[in-house]
Design a protein around this motif. Structure first.
Motif, PDB file in Angstrom:
ATOM      1  N   ALA A 115       0.842  -1.202   0.000  1.00  0.00           N
ATOM      2  CA  ALA A 115       0.000   0.000   0.000  1.00  0.00           C
ATOM      3  C   ALA A 115       0.879   1.254   0.000  1.00  0.00           C
ATOM      4  O   ALA A 115       0.629   2.198   0.743  1.00  0.00           O
ATOM      5  N   LYS A 116       1.901   1.235  -0.827  1.00  0.00           N
ATOM      6  CA  LYS A 116       2.780   2.401  -0.935  1.00  0.00           C
ATOM      7  C   LYS A 116       2.301   3.376  -2.000  1.00  0.00           C
ATOM      8  O   LYS A 116       2.614   4.560  -1.962  1.00  0.00           O
ATOM      9  N   ARG A 117       1.554   2.856  -2.947  1.00  0.00           N
ATOM     10  CA  ARG A 117       1.073   3.682  -4.044  1.00  0.00           C
ATOM     11  C   ARG A 117      -0.346   4.181  -3.776  1.00  0.00           C
ATOM     12  O   ARG A 117      -0.689   5.313  -4.071  1.00  0.00           O
ATOM     13  N   TYR A 118      -1.156   3.312  -3.231  1.00  0.00           N
ATOM     14  CA  TYR A 118      -2.539   3.655  -2.894  1.00  0.00           C
ATOM     15  C   TYR A 118      -2.685   3.547  -1.382  1.00  0.00           C
ATOM     16  O   TYR A 118      -2.594   2.459  -0.827  1.00  0.00           O
ATOM     17  N   ILE A 119      -2.914   4.658  -0.714  1.00  0.00           N
ATOM     18  CA  ILE A 119      -2.820   4.699   0.748  1.00  0.00           C
ATOM     19  C   ILE A 119      -4.175   4.890   1.413  1.00  0.00           C
ATOM     20  O   ILE A 119      -4.498   4.235   2.398  1.00  0.00           O
ATOM     21  N   GLU A 120      -5.003   5.780   0.887  1.00  0.00           N
ATOM     22  CA  GLU A 120      -6.321   6.005   1.457  1.00  0.00           C
ATOM     23  C   GLU A 120      -7.174   6.786   0.462  1.00  0.00           C
ATOM     24  O   GLU A 120      -6.684   7.298  -0.527  1.00  0.00           O
ATOM     25  N   ASN A 121      -8.472   6.829   0.721  1.00  0.00           N
ATOM     26  CA  ASN A 121      -9.431   7.547  -0.097  1.00  0.00           C
ATOM     27  C   ASN A 121      -9.719   6.860  -1.424  1.00  0.00           C
ATOM     28  O   ASN A 121      -9.555   5.652  -1.547  1.00  0.00           O
ATOM     29  N   TYR A 174      -9.499   6.454  -5.721  1.00  0.00           N
ATOM     30  CA  TYR A 174      -8.640   6.588  -6.894  1.00  0.00           C
ATOM     31  C   TYR A 174      -9.424   6.129  -8.129  1.00  0.00           C
ATOM     32  O   TYR A 174     -10.369   5.337  -8.026  1.00  0.00           O
ATOM     33  N   LEU A 175      -9.012   6.613  -9.276  1.00  0.00           N
ATOM     34  CA  LEU A 175      -9.641   6.232 -10.532  1.00  0.00           C
ATOM     35  C   LEU A 175      -8.567   5.736 -11.493  1.00  0.00           C
ATOM     36  O   LEU A 175      -8.118   6.457 -12.377  1.00  0.00           O
ATOM     37  N   PRO A 176      -8.119   4.482 -11.336  1.00  0.00           N
ATOM     38  CA  PRO A 176      -7.032   3.963 -12.179  1.00  0.00           C
ATOM     39  C   PRO A 176      -7.436   3.776 -13.638  1.00  0.00           C
ATOM     40  O   PRO A 176      -6.581   3.751 -14.513  1.00  0.00           O
ATOM     41  N   THR A 177      -8.715   3.576 -13.922  1.00  0.00           N
ATOM     42  CA  THR A 177      -9.229   3.625 -15.295  1.00  0.00           C
ATOM     43  C   THR A 177     -10.496   4.468 -15.250  1.00  0.00           C
ATOM     44  O   THR A 177     -11.044   4.730 -14.170  1.00  0.00           O
ATOM     45  N   LYS A 178     -10.979   4.861 -16.392  1.00  0.00           N
ATOM     46  CA  LYS A 178     -12.163   5.741 -16.395  1.00  0.00           C
ATOM     47  C   LYS A 178     -13.410   5.024 -15.887  1.00  0.00           C
ATOM     48  O   LYS A 178     -14.389   5.683 -15.513  1.00  0.00           O
ATOM     49  N   ASN A 179     -13.377   3.709 -15.856  1.00  0.00           N
ATOM     50  CA  ASN A 179     -14.538   2.939 -15.405  1.00  0.00           C
ATOM     51  C   ASN A 179     -14.381   2.357 -14.017  1.00  0.00           C
ATOM     52  O   ASN A 179     -15.346   1.853 -13.438  1.00  0.00           O
ATOM     53  N   THR A 180     -13.158   2.366 -13.462  1.00  0.00           N
ATOM     54  CA  THR A 180     -12.856   1.629 -12.236  1.00  0.00           C
ATOM     55  C   THR A 180     -12.529   2.566 -11.084  1.00  0.00           C
ATOM     56  O   THR A 180     -11.594   3.371 -11.169  1.00  0.00           O
ATOM     57  N   LEU A 181     -13.285   2.429 -10.010  1.00  0.00           N
ATOM     58  CA  LEU A 181     -13.040   3.215  -8.804  1.00  0.00           C
ATOM     59  C   LEU A 181     -12.393   2.317  -7.755  1.00  0.00           C
ATOM     60  O   LEU A 181     -12.900   1.237  -7.457  1.00  0.00           O
ATOM     61  N   LEU A 182     -11.262   2.756  -7.215  1.00  0.00           N
ATOM     62  CA  LEU A 182     -10.571   2.029  -6.146  1.00  0.00           C
ATOM     63  C   LEU A 182     -10.754   2.789  -4.846  1.00  0.00           C
ATOM     64  O   LEU A 182     -10.443   3.978  -4.758  1.00  0.00           O
ATOM     65  N   SER A 183     -11.264   2.103  -3.827  1.00  0.00           N
ATOM     66  CA  SER A 183     -11.446   2.705  -2.510  1.00  0.00           C
ATOM     67  C   SER A 183     -10.565   1.988  -1.503  1.00  0.00           C
ATOM     68  O   SER A 183     -10.671   0.770  -1.330  1.00  0.00           O
ATOM     69  N   VAL A 184      -9.693   2.731  -0.842  1.00  0.00           N
ATOM     70  CA  VAL A 184      -8.777   2.173   0.157  1.00  0.00           C
ATOM     71  C   VAL A 184      -9.204   2.662   1.541  1.00  0.00           C
ATOM     72  O   VAL A 184      -9.100   3.840   1.855  1.00  0.00           O
ATOM     73  N   SER A 185      -9.697   1.733   2.351  1.00  0.00           N
ATOM     74  CA  SER A 185     -10.123   2.078   3.700  1.00  0.00           C
ATOM     75  C   SER A 185      -8.924   2.159   4.642  1.00  0.00           C
ATOM     76  O   SER A 185      -7.979   1.376   4.525  1.00  0.00           O
ATOM     77  N   THR A 186      -8.981   3.079   5.585  1.00  0.00           N
ATOM     78  CA  THR A 186      -7.928   3.165   6.600  1.00  0.00           C
ATOM     79  C   THR A 186      -8.137   2.161   7.724  1.00  0.00           C
ATOM     80  O   THR A 186      -7.325   2.069   8.634  1.00  0.00           O
ATOM     81  N   GLY A 187      -9.245   1.397   7.653  1.00  0.00           N
ATOM     82  CA  GLY A 187      -9.452   0.308   8.592  1.00  0.00           C
ATOM     83  C   GLY A 187     -10.012   0.736   9.933  1.00  0.00           C
ATOM     84  O   GLY A 187     -10.357   1.903  10.157  1.00  0.00           O
TER      85      GLY A 187
END
Length: 316
Positions: A236-242, A244-257
């Motif tokens: 989790a060095k690149r995606y840490i929290e909140n 992200y939109l790595p593609t125009k169709n794909t939403l990545l959500s990273v929870s802080t736990g």
């Protein structure tokens, strides 16, 4: 002398807050997401106003890290939150225990009881995280989750639907301790979701653009966040929290736990539960939000790393 006493008092106050207060706070987030994901509406302060817009509500929990320091009763706030919001589906993205070797076995019955109190009509789905494998704890963690009513996905997919929406959900095994597989076929579901404990491994996912929403954890948001520095962990060095939109169709959500790892403290990264309100509408949200008369528009743009697309989160 007075200055030294003041500095000492400040340090003690920060330590007390980090070890006692913040780990017991719970931040509740609500995101309204349409099929066009260039903007996401933060409805955390007005989620009740958007019930007609939501076709399905998903509750996301991650990184509980139950231990001697984090006992089952500590999730009472989470249980109350789900009873209030009444999500259609609950997902857990790994790290149920901190370390099986040090788990107080007498707490197991209470742990299953508390997890069983999390209820959702479309069910509860979980994947394992790297800590769940520690000290040979994999099968114990799996048994606890199953007893509590969770369906565990290990390189598997499930399909669910009701009268409003259909979902296909893929669960990936942990990247560092398990044997993950990243290639899955698209189904006829309206929404395609993936559960992935360590978010950096999103780059391994084949046909990434096929997924609408990828839910992850692992990072704890750094857990201890002093000014001008954010701790990062492998995976989790690149995606840490909140979001992200790595593609125009794909939403990545990273929870802080929710729990803590290594030391039982949090500072400027409170525990969180996230609710995703999914809408089948295809158009993007407007920046002026003229379609929502009872909201005011405060636009905040998160910019991931330069090669990633930016995503706008519009707060109510």
């Amino acid at each position: 002398m007075l200055i030294l006493l003041g500095i000492l008092a400040l340090i003690l106050g920060i330590v007390f807050y980090a070890f006692i207060i913040e780990p017991r706070r719970l931040k509740v987030k609500h995101y309204l997401i349409r099929k066009n994901k260039k903007r996401v509406l933060d409805i955390s302060k007005a989620d009740d106003l958007f019930s007609l817009e939501s076709d399905v509500v998903i509750a996301h929990l991650s990184d509980l890290h139950f231990s001697r320091w984090f006992k089952p009763r500590r999730i009472n706030k989470i249980i109350r939150s789900t009873l209030t919001t009444k999500p259609d589906l609950i997902v857990f993205t790994g790290d149920l225990l901190e370390d099986y070797q040090h788990w107080p076995v007498k707490q197991t019955t209470k742990l299953i009881e508390k997890l069983s109190n999390l209820k959702a009509p479309l069910g509860k789905i979980a994947i394992l995280g790297n800590h769940d494998y520690r000290s040979g704890g994999k099968y114990f963690v799996m048994e606890v989750l199953k007893e509590a009513g969770f369906t565990i996905l290990t390189n598997e997919s499930v399909f669910g639907s009701d009268e409003k929406v259909s979902l296909a959900i893929v669960g990936i095994d942990d990247a560092s301790s398990g044997h993950p597989k990243y290639n899955y076929e698209r189904t006829l579901a309206e929404w395609h979701l993936m559960l992935l404990h360590q978010p950096d491994y999103i780059d391994q996912v084949q046909n990434l653009e096929l997924y609408d929403l990828i839910l992850s954890g692992h990072s704890h948001g750094g857990q201890i966040l002093p000014p001008f520095y954010q701790a990062k962990v492998t995976g989790a060095k690149r995606y840490i929290e909140n979001l992200y939109l790595p593609t125009k169709n794909t939403l990545l959500s990273v929870s802080t736990g929710i729990g803590t790892s290594s030391i039982p403290a949090r500072f400027r990264v409170p525990p969180e539960i996230i609710y995703y309100h999914l809408s089948n509408k295809k158009e993007a949200f407007k920046t002026d939000f003229s379609e929502f008369k009872k909201t005011t528009s405060i636009v905040k743009t998160y910019s991931p790393e330069p090669k990633e697309q930016a995503i706008q989160i519009v707060k109510d």
